[in-house]
Design an enzyme around this catalytic site. Structure first.
Site, mmCIF file in Angstrom:
data_model
loop_
_atom_site.group_PDB
_atom_site.id
_atom_site.type_symbol
_atom_site.label_atom_id
_atom_site.label_comp_id
_atom_site.label_asym_id
_atom_site.label_seq_id
_atom_site.Cartn_x
_atom_site.Cartn_y
_atom_site.Cartn_z
ATOM 1 N N ILE A 195 -0.344 -17.036 5.478
ATOM 2 C CA ILE A 195 -0.565 -16.879 4.038
ATOM 3 C C ILE A 195 0.347 -15.807 3.440
ATOM 4 O O ILE A 195 0.999 -16.056 2.420
ATOM 5 C CB ILE A 195 -2.053 -16.605 3.743
ATOM 6 C CG1 ILE A 195 -2.882 -17.868 4.032
ATOM 7 C CG2 ILE A 195 -2.253 -16.166 2.296
ATOM 8 C CD1 ILE A 195 -4.373 -17.702 3.859
ATOM 9 N N GLU B 145 0.034 -1.212 4.073
ATOM 10 C CA GLU B 145 -0.170 -0.604 5.385
ATOM 11 C C GLU B 145 0.823 -1.142 6.407
ATOM 12 O O GLU B 145 1.170 -0.468 7.359
ATOM 13 C CB GLU B 145 -1.594 -0.810 5.874
ATOM 14 C CG GLU B 145 -1.945 -2.239 6.232
ATOM 15 C CD GLU B 145 -3.400 -2.374 6.638
ATOM 16 O OE1 GLU B 145 -3.650 -3.013 7.664
ATOM 17 O OE2 GLU B 145 -4.280 -1.840 5.931
#
Length: 612
Positions: free
Chosen positions: A214, A233
């Site tokens: 995705i 992150e």
């Protein structure tokens, strides 16, 4: 300048039985150190290994080393560790990634040693944690002993990624290829999810993405965007081409402008080469990157995360499948919360609508027993599947259920509506459920550009009940009279529900919507009703007064005519008051022809679709 390195590890002198040891994370797992420790571990027992996601063969969790190691993972990253947790040979400790550092700093999980992988020192003795700063730097700062594997293949990364050789208690020099992730090629389902998510990302936004099909699909559909920033992150290969193309330039970022900010990266050797000595990409600890306060300092922050299932109230399950722990909390809540606090921010959960080859719905009436909520129903603003975008912020339980049913797989929608009735109040008149309209476009939504602003042209659906009611009450008496031939004074929720609960496979109801973050405002509605013989349809439309004369009605009419023709309808017709000059002009400009009618004061217009 000669830099003296510490001695090789004397393991019995550095680590005692029962010690707690941190193991480097992600692509920075020091496998050479683990191998060395296992080889020279005579007399050592019950060493607690603490780690987050580790891309490794995870040798330390194998049953043959159960007397030597006890594993406590903060994120389950492989089948081997997943199996060990399920069998009770390893523990899983849930924790927000932004707060892992506090487990070390507050001595909740005091560390006797940290085993890490670093780059060779520079001429001043500084080594880089390279591709995995994450929670490793926090562990280094608190561990009583720091033992390093110096790997010549570890990139030197910018930011807060450096430690000095004087901070090391022991080290080995051992070359180790960094783990390479497979190239995640999106299928048709993830392609559509990527398209829908990309529509929520505005030019100038700052984005956060994870790893997998995705996120790759989303990145593929951002190539026509402008001035994007990254505060995430982790980063993957997908950012490289966007940076090279200038799509990602971090120019509009309000926190660390001009820099791509991350705490670790996972991908191919191309990515590891890209971040090596790259001053445009800065690595910081997870305590800094994942801090919701810092995330929110980026205006227009878009956080894109995935899930295992979402219930009809908006609760998100991300770390477990029933009673089986699957992954971990990670940074999902950190970024969802940070994006929600960001001015113009958008917290998004993106997931396929089904699992197990389409046999199980990921949109569920209630959470699977044993599963845990990672992200609460109050956190998420958008849920995206291959069937569209569900907007949840500010929605009631009933409205949330309808929004989420709309993006569930069509074969589960009727069942979901029935199931939700068992637990939550749904009015008796709520009989219909959203159906897919594949004829509208590949992704069911078209973006219109009207006088410099973007609008969405999409099907009207049951979740629009309140929006249609608001649209009705925005009309003037003149508009109501010209549209309905009288002045209706009330649009009940029941009547509005009936108008939005349309079998779009037969009749058609489209709307043009202006989206302001989580606020949707209907600007125009067009619909047609199919005749019993299926050969003709009656069409009508109405536009919000403030948008009259901007071409919205023309575009609605054109779209309806295209869909009708694709469905084999031969004739469109409309009945218009003779004094409604504006609407008559719109129909006639679309090649509708006036026909005689017996009704005084009314004009009938027809359009042959066979000749179009």
């Amino acid at each position: 300048m000669y830099i003296a390195l510490p001695n090789q590890p004397d393991w019995p002198a550095l680590i005692k039985s029962g010690s707690r040891v941190f193991l480097g994370s992600n692509a920075g797992v020091p496998n050479g150190l683990i191998d060395d420790l296992i080889k020279d571990s005579h007399g050592l027992h019950d060493i607690e290994i603490v780690h987050t996601l580790t891309l490794s063969d995870s040798r330390w969790v194998e049953p043959e080393y159960s007397e030597l190691f006890k594993v406590n993972t903060l994120f389950i990253g492989s089948d081997k560790i997943r199996r060990a947790v399920a069998e009770g040979r390893a523990d899983y400790t849930p924790c927000f990634l932004s707060e892992v550092h506090s487990l070390f700093e507050q001595d909740i999980l005091p560390l006797d040693a940290a085993l890490i992988m670093i780059s060779p020192p520079d001429q001043y003795g500084y080594c880089s944690l390279g591709v995995a700063v994450d929670v490793t730097l926090s562990a280094v700062r608190k561990a009583k002993r720091v033992i390093a594997q110096i790997n010549p293949l570890m990139p030197r990364t910018s930011g807060h990624s450096f430690i000095h050789v004087s901070e090391l208690d022991a080290c080995i020099e051992r070359q180790q290829a960094l783990p390479v992730l497979p190239d995640y090629e999106p299928d048709k389902k993830t392609e559509r999810i990527g398209q829908y998510v990309s529509m929520l990302v505005e030019d100038g936004a700052t984005i956060q993405l994870g790893v997998g099909k995705i996120p790759n699909a989303v990145l593929r559909y951002l190539h026509n965007h402008k001035d994007l920033g990254v505060h995430s992150e982790l980063i993957t290969d997908g950012v490289i081409d966007l940076i090279a193309k200038g799509v990602i330039n971090n120019r509009n970022k309000t926190f660390h402008p001009g820099k791509t900010v991350t705490s670790f990266c996972l991908g191919s050797q191309r990515l590891y080469d890209f971040v090596h000595n790259n001053p445009h990409v800065e690595f910081y600890p997870s305590s800094y990157v994942n801090s919701p306060v810092n995330i929110a300092r980026n205006h227009n922050m878009v956080a894109i995360n995935s899930a295992l299932e979402v219930d009809l109230t908006g609760q998100v399950v991300a770390d477990s499948i029933g009673y089986q722990f699957y992954s971990g909390i990670g940074g999902q809540v950190d970024f969802i919360r940070g994006a929600a606090l960001s001015p113009g921010g958008k917290p998004i959960i993106a997931l396929p609508s089904t699992a197990k080859q389409g046999t199980i719905s990921r949109i569920v009436p209630t959470i699977t027993p044993g599963s845990g909520v990672v992200t609460s129903r109050g956190h998420v603003h958008y849920v995206v599947t291959e069937f569209g975008v569900a907007s949840l912020k500010g929605r009631s339980i009933r409205e949330r259920a309808l929004e989420l049913i709309r993006v569930a797989h069509p074969k589960f929608r009727a069942e979901l509506l029935e199931k939700v009735r068992e637990h939550y109040w749904v009015p008796h008149y709520q009989k219909d459920y959203p159906r897919e309209v594949p004829e509208l476009s590949p992704i069911n939504v078209k973006t219109l550009r009207v006088e410099g602003q973007n609008y969405d042209l999409r099907p009207l659906n049951p979740a629009d009940e309140r929006r249609l009611q608001e649209f009705f009450y925005s009309h003037t008496k003149e508009t109501l009279y010209l549209r309905y031939n009288h002045i209706p004074t009330q649009m009940t929720r029941e009547k509005s529900c009936g108008l939005v609960s349309v079998d779009q496979s037969r009749d058609l109801a489209l709307c043009i919507v202006k989206q302001y973050g989580s606020v949707s405002e209907i600007q125009a509605v067009g619909r047609y009703y199919l005749s019993n013989d299926g050969q003709s349809c009656e069409v009508a439309f109405v536009t919000r007064e403030s948008n009259r004369g901007k071409g919205m009605a023309k575009q609605l009419l054109s779209e309806m005519a295209n869909i009708a023709k694709q469905r084999g309808v031969k004739m469109m017709q409309a009945y218009v008051r003779a004094d409604n000059k504006t609407m008559l002009r719109i129909f006639e400009n679309a090649s509708f022809v006036r026909e005689p009618t017996e009704e005084p004061g009314e004009v009938m217009l027809r359009l042959s679709l066979e000749s179009q």
